[in-house]
Scaffold this active site. Structure first.
Site, PDB file in Angstrom:
ATOM      1  N   ARG A 235       1.540   1.645  -5.936  1.00  0.00           N
ATOM      2  CA  ARG A 235       1.697   0.744  -4.795  1.00  0.00           C
ATOM      3  C   ARG A 235       0.377   0.087  -4.387  1.00  0.00           C
ATOM      4  O   ARG A 235       0.361  -0.834  -3.561  1.00  0.00           O
ATOM      5  CB  ARG A 235       2.274   1.514  -3.605  1.00  0.00           C
ATOM      6  CG  ARG A 235       3.618   2.143  -3.874  1.00  0.00           C
ATOM      7  CD  ARG A 235       4.097   2.938  -2.672  1.00  0.00           C
ATOM      8  NE  ARG A 235       4.488   2.060  -1.588  1.00  0.00           N
ATOM      9  CZ  ARG A 235       5.718   1.637  -1.363  1.00  0.00           C
ATOM     10  NH1 ARG A 235       6.696   1.974  -2.182  1.00  0.00           N
ATOM     11  NH2 ARG A 235       5.996   0.860  -0.338  1.00  0.00           N
TER      12      ARG A 235
ATOM     13  N   TRP B 209      -3.852  -1.775  -1.541  1.00  0.00           N
ATOM     14  CA  TRP B 209      -3.855  -3.032  -2.282  1.00  0.00           C
ATOM     15  C   TRP B 209      -4.326  -4.079  -1.293  1.00  0.00           C
ATOM     16  O   TRP B 209      -3.659  -4.376  -0.311  1.00  0.00           O
ATOM     17  CB  TRP B 209      -2.464  -3.349  -2.813  1.00  0.00           C
ATOM     18  CG  TRP B 209      -2.476  -4.443  -3.832  1.00  0.00           C
ATOM     19  CD1 TRP B 209      -2.578  -4.306  -5.186  1.00  0.00           C
ATOM     20  CD2 TRP B 209      -2.399  -5.850  -3.573  1.00  0.00           C
ATOM     21  NE1 TRP B 209      -2.577  -5.534  -5.787  1.00  0.00           N
ATOM     22  CE2 TRP B 209      -2.464  -6.509  -4.823  1.00  0.00           C
ATOM     23  CE3 TRP B 209      -2.303  -6.630  -2.428  1.00  0.00           C
ATOM     24  CZ2 TRP B 209      -2.431  -7.886  -4.957  1.00  0.00           C
ATOM     25  CZ3 TRP B 209      -2.271  -8.011  -2.553  1.00  0.00           C
ATOM     26  CH2 TRP B 209      -2.328  -8.619  -3.806  1.00  0.00           C
TER      27      TRP B 209
ATOM     28  N   GLU C 100       1.941 -10.722 -16.950  1.00  0.00           N
ATOM     29  CA  GLU C 100       1.507  -9.863 -15.855  1.00  0.00           C
ATOM     30  C   GLU C 100       0.741  -8.633 -16.326  1.00  0.00           C
ATOM     31  O   GLU C 100      -0.061  -8.090 -15.561  1.00  0.00           O
ATOM     32  CB  GLU C 100       2.694  -9.459 -14.965  1.00  0.00           C
ATOM     33  CG  GLU C 100       3.710  -8.544 -15.597  1.00  0.00           C
ATOM     34  CD  GLU C 100       4.884  -8.270 -14.663  1.00  0.00           C
ATOM     35  OE1 GLU C 100       4.716  -8.403 -13.435  1.00  0.00           O
ATOM     36  OE2 GLU C 100       5.969  -7.916 -15.144  1.00  0.00           O
TER      37      GLU C 100
ATOM     38  N   CYS D 235       0.840  -1.188   0.000  1.00  0.00           N
ATOM     39  CA  CYS D 235       0.000   0.000   0.000  1.00  0.00           C
ATOM     40  C   CYS D 235       0.880   1.244   0.000  1.00  0.00           C
ATOM     41  O   CYS D 235       2.050   1.212   0.364  1.00  0.00           O
ATOM     42  CB  CYS D 235      -0.913  -0.007   1.225  1.00  0.00           C
ATOM     43  SG  CYS D 235      -1.945  -1.481   1.341  1.00  0.00           S
TER      44      CYS D 235
END
Length: 615
Positions: free
Chosen positions: A37, A85, A495, A12
């Protein structure tokens, strides 16, 4: 550790401020810089004369900004902000930070492992509003708070297991932010506009290029007059000040549509900044890095420990070291190494590689290696990061800020750093003479120029990726050092494009893998190595005969029949061992343009964050 919602990757972004500017603007601007992030949800807490005003939103920072437009009457000079996150608990407004409990408002990066035990022990279940571990910390601080904030913080962290970086507001202590960390990163600064703290210097660079890393086992206190560190006894701790040479423009897109594309194109400069300061008379020199030759003299084996892209750079390093230095070099996945029983001793050099310098598994592996008596050397991009500080020695890669989640320039400068390290090792071990090392450095320098020419292929690569947008599966094949590069090409594609992709050593095709090749399946074949080129072409013919769509990458001088490929990209003529640097650019551009064509968020792919700071 078991996490609810998502598992494994967490980082985060957090920011705190106290000063003379409008807090909301500072916090939101900082969160925009930190959004790489975490981008599931975002929130800020603004301290006013009457209360602490919390605003949260699901989605990116833009969603938070829209909610804040309705609160323009809130005036504040102090606050904290967070972009999340998700780990514990799903993506909901209730689980978004900041969290409040009693007089405490708190944001958190990390994971509290024993949160369930604490939650049950204190019997306050009915007062919780979220499913997060973070709310437990807010509860504990409020429970211990009796007017002395630092004492409450110390008592709280004594009960916590795991990692954390906390920024905390107390509603009855106006315009002061308290911070503490364990493992999870925090940097701080004081400038003319006030005091700042954040997960990353990118959030502070608009105000200052001077900062310090918040040490573990200290409490940081931010007011409009200072950013001050206190130890457990309340004594002031003087920080080690650091300076970054890049400015805000380096952390912005500068006209590029995405950070990733910008960072791909920044590779020639990043390579130059990493290599040039370390060369004297055509020989790598680590004197300014304070790395003496004596640490290499007794080395009998090398362990390269890293995760993801950094680990793939290590695969290149292994090939170079074993070929030139003639000592065993093994590449270890950090998350496996830390739980293994590695055979290392005082004659082992353990090289740990991490862009952020905060990767939790790599950090734990570093600590294990030190316990076992190995000499440790960190290759990191962030000054003052935990791995940089805890390694016996450190080589910084001067790539500048890398904002896109998918690593590009960090990868190529890691390879370049391993090249320099290999040359120095060979010199100390006397496996290469100065003339041979001069030649090797000339080749490394030449590879930097080759990167510029690879970048010129951008339009052709963009056109080619039209054939990949509907692919369900894709395979990379290569031999030797090309196989090591294939591993990175595969992870880069999967990804950000979400296409299932695997990398295989081309010689293994006949041992089962070729059964996956059917009509129209894309195969990216890397064939830059002279010693195995004819064998590689035979492997390509095998997949072509089964209907594969072949995208071939070779050197310009290599002659290939057109029947072997559907698309063909070449890098300039260069020695085999230095082909991965320019060839990597082609693979990065393939991944980038495929993702763009599929309409995806290139810089912020789903379920991923820039670094892994919890297990």
């Amino acid at each position: 550790m078991v996490q609810m919602g998502r598992k494994g990757k967490n980082m985060c972004g957090i920011i705190g401020y106290s000063g003379r500017l409008e807090a909301r603007q500072v916090l939101v601007n900082g969160l925009e810089q930190l959004e790489y992030r975490g981008y599931d949800s975002a929130g800020i807490a603004q301290m006013t004369k009457q209360s602490v005003e919390v605003t949260k939103a699901v989605g990116n920072v833009g969603a938070l900004k829209r909610k804040l437009e309705k609160k323009e009457d809130v005036i504040s000079r102090c606050g904290i902000g967070h972009t999340r996150w998700a780990t514990h608990g799903g993506v909901t407004e209730e689980n978004a930070h900041p969290h409040q409990f009693g007089k405490v408002t708190l944001i958190h990066n990390g994971i509290i492992e024993n949160y369930k035990k604490i939650r049950e022990e204190y019997g306050k279940e009915q007062f919780f509003h979220s499913q997060t571990d973070t709310e437990i910390a807010a509860m504990l601080i409020d429970f211990f708070y009796d007017g002395n904030p630092e004492e409450a913080i110390w008592k709280t962290v004594a009960q916590l297991e795991g990692s954390y970086a906390f920024c905390i507001l107390f509603e009855d202590i106006p315009n002061v932010v308290y911070c503490i960390r364990r493992i999870s990163p925090l940097v701080a600064a004081y400038a003319e506009e006030g005091a700042f703290v954040a997960s990353d210097i990118t959030a502070l660079i608009a105000y200052t290029q001077d900062y310090f890393v918040v040490p573990e086992d200290t409490i940081l206190v931010l007011t409009d007059e200072k950013a001050e560190l206190h130890d457990r006894e309340g004594e002031i701790v003087e920080p080690d000040l650091l300076h970054v040479k890049w400015d805000l423009t380096a952390a912005q897109k500068n006209g590029y549509p995405h950070y990733m594309l910008k960072e791909i194109h920044e590779q020639p400069e990043a390579l130059h900044q990493t290599i040039a300061p370390r060369i004297k008379a055509g020989i790598p020199d680590f004197e300014e890095d304070q790395i003496p030759d004596s640490i290499f003299e007794s080395v009998q084996q090398i362990k390269i420990v890293a995760c993801g892209t950094a680990m793939h750079a290590g695969l290149i390093g292994k090939v170079l070291i074993e070929k030139r230095v003639r000592i065993p070099a093994e590449v270890e996945i950090a998350s496996e190494f830390r739980y293994a029983s590695p055979i290392i001793d005082q004659n082992t050099l353990v090289i740990v590689i991490s862009q952020s310098g905060e990767t939790i598994d790599t950090l734990a592996s570093l600590r294990l290696a030190k316990e076992l008596g190995a000499v440790t050397l960190g290759i990191v991009n962030v000054k003052g990061s935990t791995i940089a500080r805890e390694s016996d020695y450190v080589l910084y890669t001067h790539a500048g800020p890398e904002i896109a989640v998918a690593s590009t320039k960090a990868y190529t400068v890691q390879i370049a750093t391993l090249c320099l390290l290999t040359m120095r090792l060979a010199l100390v071990k006397k496996t290469l003479g100065r003339g041979e090392i001069n030649r090797d450095f000339a080749l490394l320098k030449e590879s930097m120029e080759c990167v510029k020419r690879s970048l010129l292929l951008d339009p052709q690569i963009q056109e080619m990726t039209a054939c990949l947008t509907e692919a369900k599966d894709l395979f990379f094949i290569g031999r030797g050092i090309d196989y090591a590069l294939s591993c990175e090409g595969s992870i880069k594609l999967k990804e950000i494009s979400y296409i299932h992709s695997e990398a295989y050593a081309a010689g293994e095709l006949k041992h089962g893998t070729i059964s996956l090749i059917t009509e129209g399946v894309p195969v990216i074949a890397i064939a830059t190595q002279e010693s195995v080129f004819s064998k590689m072409i035979s492997n390509i013919r095998e997949v072509k005969a089964r209907g594969a769509l072949v995208i071939l990458i070779t050197k310009e001088s290599m002659q290939v029949e057109e029947s072997v490929f559907d698309y063909h990209f070449t890098i300039p003529e260069i020695a085999d061992d230095y082909t991965p640097i320019p060839a990597a650019v082609i693979l990065q551009l393939i991944a980038y343009h495929t993702s763009v064509r599929r309409g995806l968020n290139v810089d912020q792919p789903r379920n991923l964050a820039k670094s892994v700071t919890v297990e």
